[in-house]
Write an enzyme that holds these catalytic residues in place. Structure first.
Site, short mmCIF file in Angstrom:
data_model
loop_
_atom_site.label_atom_id
_atom_site.label_comp_id
_atom_site.label_asym_id
_atom_site.label_seq_id
_atom_site.Cartn_x
_atom_site.Cartn_y
_atom_site.Cartn_z
N GLU A 119 0.82 -1.22 0.00
CA GLU A 119 0.00 0.00 0.00
C GLU A 119 0.85 1.27 0.00
O GLU A 119 0.36 2.34 -0.37
CB GLU A 119 -0.93 0.01 1.21
N ARG A 306 -1.36 -3.15 -9.20
CA ARG A 306 -0.01 -3.07 -8.64
C ARG A 306 0.72 -4.35 -9.00
O ARG A 306 0.23 -5.44 -8.75
CB ARG A 306 -0.01 -2.91 -7.12
#
Length: 343
Positions: A119, A306
């Protein structure tokens, strides 16, 4: 070597304990609020456990840091449902409490292996989705989207630890898990309150609601990693052969397992059909789409993809992920088939 693990009863902690006791001769001191995930290890002579609240045990925690060789501080908030609804608690736990322990590591000359997070990379550059530990920019969303307080707290810990290394010689390694999945990721109680992360939530929904909810359609992609592969990488970091992990940041993920949330949900259902215990309900499950504001609340924010670079883990430590996403889901379902009473 003596390892002090806070959060030992959690997802990563319980799997780390199991693998470390099986593969190494390390002595492990554990700390957590509960021990329900690790009862089978409580009699192991190389493991000691204390139940307690990190907010109330500062003196005892400091003493354990003084006595250990390595601190592995795994206590933290890592579920979007929590860091959206309880941002202050997320900051207090993920940053303030961990900072106290890292300061003691610097004071006592101890090594810290800190769990950062994927994150911290925030909103990736749409032209370059590959996350590189030492070169990718860390770009977060607006303050009004409270999910970013988790990312920000972890990122600040990364920076502070790096600074302690620079100015005080703190021995450290940072590792960034990319969507580790497996048994005990979350409890079914969390899932019943829509607080489970994807794989646990989907298994629960198939079994108990008959409907899998795809937030915003489930097009967002993630790189899923079997927890066994991830924990092996963590053990390699702590082992630190030829000092290759010292002062480094490592992604621990599986770029080959890059799937959309919808694709992952479909694999969960497909694999559940292979288990007699789950087949009937998996055959009947429905997929529904829900807006993120309705599911999580207006403070939610998300990113579309991601992809981790894991070249540094391979070149420095010889680590590579092995399990496909389908295998990881199957391994997880095997556990649930035998342990539904513990879910």
């Amino acid at each position: 070597m003596k390892i002090f693990v806070t959060g030992v009863n959690g997802f990563i902690g319980s799997h780390f304990l199991e693998m470390a006791l099986a593969q190494t001769d390390w002595e492990i001191q554990g700390f957590d609020l509960a021990d329900n995930n690790i009862t089978q290890f409580l009699d192991n002579p190389r493991f000691s456990m204390k139940k307690g609240d990190i907010f109330k045990e500062e003196a005892w925690l400091n003493e354990q840091i003084k006595e250990c060789d390595v601190l592995l501080p795994l206590i933290g908030i890592a579920r979007p449902a929590y860091y959206i609804t309880r941002p202050l608690w997320t900051f207090e736990l993920d940053f303030e409490q961990n900072l106290k322990m890292v300061r003691k590591c610097a004071e006592y000359g101890k090594r810290v292996i800190f769990p950062s997070t994927s994150e911290v990379y925030g909103m990736p550059d749409p032209n370059n989705k590959v996350m590189d530990e030492d070169n990718s920019n860390l770009i977060l969303g607006p303050v009004s989207k409270s999910r970013w307080i988790y990312s920000c707290s972890k990122q600040m810990m990364d920076r502070v630890i790096f600074a302690f290394g620079q100015e005080m010689g703190l021995k450290f390694t940072l590792f960034r898990p990319f969507n580790w999945v497996g048994p005990r990721l979350d409890s079914f109680k969390d899932a019943s309150e829509h607080k489970g992360r994807s794989i646990t939530q989907f298994i629960y929904d198939v079994l108990y609601t008959g409907k899998i909810t795809l937030v915003n359609g489930g097009a967002q992609r993630r790189s899923f990693t079997w927890v066994g592969d991830g924990v092996q990488g963590l053990i390699d970091i702590i082992t630190n052969k030829d000092n290759q992990a010292e002062g480094q940041i490592f992604n621990i993920g599986n770029p080959e397992n890059n799937y959309s949330i919808k694709e992952m949900a479909e694999i969960v259902v497909d694999e559940m059909k292979k288990f007699p215990e789950f087949k009937d309900k998996a055959d009947k499950v429905e997929f529904i789409v829900m807006d993120s504001d309705k599911y999580y609340g207006k403070n939610y924010d998300d990113m579309q993809d991601r992809l981790p670079s894991v070249k540094k883990m391979e070149t420095r430590l010889g680590w590579k992920p092995k399990a496909t996403l389908r295998e990881a889901i199957h391994y997880t379902l095997e556990w649930y088939a035998k342990n539904l009473d513990k879910a």
